[in-house]
Design an enzyme around this catalytic site. Structure first.
Site, mmCIF file in Angstrom:
data_model
loop_
_atom_site.group_PDB
_atom_site.id
_atom_site.type_symbol
_atom_site.label_atom_id
_atom_site.label_comp_id
_atom_site.label_asym_id
_atom_site.label_seq_id
_atom_site.Cartn_x
_atom_site.Cartn_y
_atom_site.Cartn_z
ATOM 1 N N GLU A 1 30.070 -0.199 -49.872
ATOM 2 C CA GLU A 1 29.298 -1.359 -49.402
ATOM 3 C C GLU A 1 28.704 -2.087 -50.601
ATOM 4 O O GLU A 1 27.741 -1.616 -51.205
ATOM 5 C CB GLU A 1 28.218 -0.893 -48.429
ATOM 6 C CG GLU A 1 28.798 -0.329 -47.137
ATOM 7 C CD GLU A 1 27.753 0.364 -46.266
ATOM 8 O OE1 GLU A 1 26.969 -0.333 -45.614
ATOM 9 O OE2 GLU A 1 27.723 1.610 -46.274
ATOM 10 N N GLU B 296 25.142 4.179 -54.902
ATOM 11 C CA GLU B 296 24.824 3.663 -53.566
ATOM 12 C C GLU B 296 25.926 2.751 -53.024
ATOM 13 O O GLU B 296 26.098 2.637 -51.822
ATOM 14 C CB GLU B 296 23.489 2.909 -53.584
ATOM 15 C CG GLU B 296 22.285 3.830 -53.593
ATOM 16 C CD GLU B 296 22.285 4.775 -52.400
ATOM 17 O OE1 GLU B 296 22.464 4.299 -51.270
ATOM 18 O OE2 GLU B 296 22.139 5.992 -52.608
ATOM 19 N N LYS C 186 24.726 -2.994 -51.209
ATOM 20 C CA LYS C 186 23.628 -2.028 -51.201
ATOM 21 C C LYS C 186 22.905 -2.030 -52.552
ATOM 22 O O LYS C 186 23.552 -2.006 -53.596
ATOM 23 C CB LYS C 186 24.145 -0.612 -50.893
ATOM 24 C CG LYS C 186 24.557 -0.453 -49.440
ATOM 25 C CD LYS C 186 24.841 0.984 -49.103
ATOM 26 C CE LYS C 186 23.568 1.710 -48.730
ATOM 27 N NZ LYS C 186 23.826 3.100 -48.316
ATOM 28 N N GLU D 49 24.638 12.326 -41.021
ATOM 29 C CA GLU D 49 25.177 11.817 -42.284
ATOM 30 C C GLU D 49 25.294 12.963 -43.266
ATOM 31 O O GLU D 49 24.415 13.818 -43.327
ATOM 32 C CB GLU D 49 24.224 10.823 -42.976
ATOM 33 C CG GLU D 49 23.958 9.532 -42.280
ATOM 34 C CD GLU D 49 22.910 8.689 -43.043
ATOM 35 O OE1 GLU D 49 22.858 8.758 -44.290
ATOM 36 O OE2 GLU D 49 22.154 7.991 -42.378
#
Ligand code: NAG
Ligand code: NAG
Length: 443
Positions: free
Chosen positions: A312, A321, A315, A258
């Site tokens: 997303e 985030e 999250k 990542e």
């Protein structure tokens, strides 16, 4: 104004040399309630992007099945809680039989990750069973006829106790000989990669922003190796390498599980916006696929999975985030990082067709326009021959003219969305054709 061609030529040559080998992966996290079905995501990635690897944080069969027949290479994750049972041969064989073998070889699963950032959990039971689980999974894969499927486990950079100067990198005491030495021996013996998640985003401050973003900066001097580090990514990777080398495993391959940069943050947060995310990820892609490596690892390429495919919405935590994605849930790009195939917008509806050309905004600086030329000509989406010496748009040999040609060609190739003609607000759309003489601007 001869300068633009001199800057351009080496760039064109190196872009041509690396075009074929560039390969980039993404993390497909799905902590959201508004994402398209996995089958639509898989066909979008295959048909509209150059992304050829996908990493999952679990082993959800619906997601694995969605990639069948796409040729996209998949990395899947065995749940943390399964690690103790995976460490025994019958447990490993049973999990493979239920979660992996049904999908091989239709889905190209090329990497199985055992848990996620297990060392950071400080869970003694999981940590003690981690390397045995990796070993038994690998031998179960061989017994099942899939010896080429790799096994590893991702680590945060919290595994290092010191990384002030990259050469001082070492694994945390207590784990170095007990866990990392046998783990690295496993990787060497099985020709599998050590997986790390380096995130300059989590380490920069207002003084080190340029260092984190691969921009010109004063550098950080490593007094032991006498290497002047000019970006944080190199320093983080070399700290990991120093730690491996200290245990005698500097030859083991490193894979980047990542890394990334969010495109939106909380009010007042420094350098968290689409342009900065595009800059970090774009430079990172070029860096890891260039084959230049790092000061301690010259010539290495790093198999890399950007974080993340989607924003997303579920999250928790700070705004950033929920904004790590390259794409929105409707498959439109959050920013342009060069992974869309020419002519693809990602949008379900086609772009409007009124003829427009993308040209420099009045007052845009020469240095900004020069950067636009270099960017466009490095994407492989545009043929920049026409603005090289001998090309029909070479004269007048000015940065302004070459930028207009390149920026417009990019806008047309990228899908003619308004956001394809932004270039950090140095571009604007025009309804009059800038073509002249034999120089024809694409439309
Ligand atoms: C599977 O992915 C690997 C890269 O990890 C690639 O080399 C191979 O060609 C792929 N296989 C198929 C059948 O697409
Ligand atoms: C390190 O490199 C940077 C960028 O090239 C340069 O500005 C700086 O002077 C160098 N520092 C040392 C100590 O060599």
């Amino acid at each position: 104004m001869a300068s633009s061609l001199f800057l351009l030529l080496p760039l064109l040559l190196s872009a041509a040399a690396t075009a074929v080998t560039a390969s980039i992966g993404v993390n497909y996290g799905a902590y959201a309630d508004n994402l398209p079905p996995p089958s639509q995501v898989a066909s979008f990635l295959k048909s509209s992007t150059t992304i050829d690897r996908v990493k999952l944080f679990d082993s959800n069969p619906d997601f694995i099945r969605a990639f069948a027949g796409t040729g996209i290479s998949l990395a899947i994750t065995a749940p943390n809680g399964e690690i103790p049972s995976l460490s025994k041969p019958p447990g490993a064989a049973a999990w493979l039989a239920s979660s992996v073998l049904p999908f091989l070889p239709a889905t190209n699963i090329s990497l199985i990750l055992v848990g996620n950032e297990i060392m950071a959990t400080a869970d003694r039971n999981l940590i003690a069973h981690l390397v045995p689980a990796m070993r038994s999974l690998k031998s179960a894969l061989s017994s099942a006829g899939y010896p080429h499927v790799r096994v590893s486990t991702p680590h945060s950079l919290g595994i290092l106790s010191s990384s002030d100067a990259p050469s001082s990198g070492r694994f945390r005491r207590g784990y170095d000989r007990a866990i990392f030495a046998p783990m690295l021996r496993f990787h060497r013996d099985t020709n599998t990669p050590f997986v790390v998640n380096p995130y300059p985003y989590f380490s920069y401050n207002d003084r080190t922003l340029s260092y984190a973003l691969f921009r010109p900066n004063a550098g950080v001097w490593d007094p032991v190796t006498r290497i002047n580090y000019t970006n944080m990514f190199d320093a983080q990777m070399d700290a990991v390498h120093a730690a491996m080398d200290r245990l005698g495993f500097g030859d083991v391959e490193i894979l980047i599980g990542e890394t990334g940069w969010p495109s939106a943050g909380d009010p007042g947060q420094l350098a968290v916006d689409p342009a900065t995310a595009a800059e970090f990820n774009g430079k990172l892609i070029r860096k890891v696929t260039s084959g230049r490596g790092t000061p301690r690892m010259p010539g290495r390429r790093f198999e890399t999975y950007l974080f993340a495919l989607f924003n997303e919405n579920l999250k928790p935590g700070p705004t950033a985030e929920r904004n790590w994605g390259l794409f929105r849930p409707d498959l439109s790009p959050v920013y342009d990082v060069g992974v869309l195939r020419a002519g693809q917008t990602g949008r379900p509806t086609p772009a409007p067709s009124g003829t427009k050309w993308c040209v420099p905004k009045p007052g845009a600086s020469e240095s900004a326009l020069q950067a636009n030329i270099e960017y466009v000509c490095s994407t492989n989406m545009v043929d920049c021959k026409q603005i090289q010496n001998g090309g029909s748009c070479f004269l007048p040999n000015t940065v302004q003219n070459h930028a207009a040609y390149a920026m417009n060609a990019y806008y047309q190739a990228a899908g003619r969305n308004d956001f394809n003609c932004d270039f950090r607000q140095t571009a604007t759309l025009s309804t009059s054709d800038p073509s002249y003489g034999t120089c024809k601007f694409t439309s």
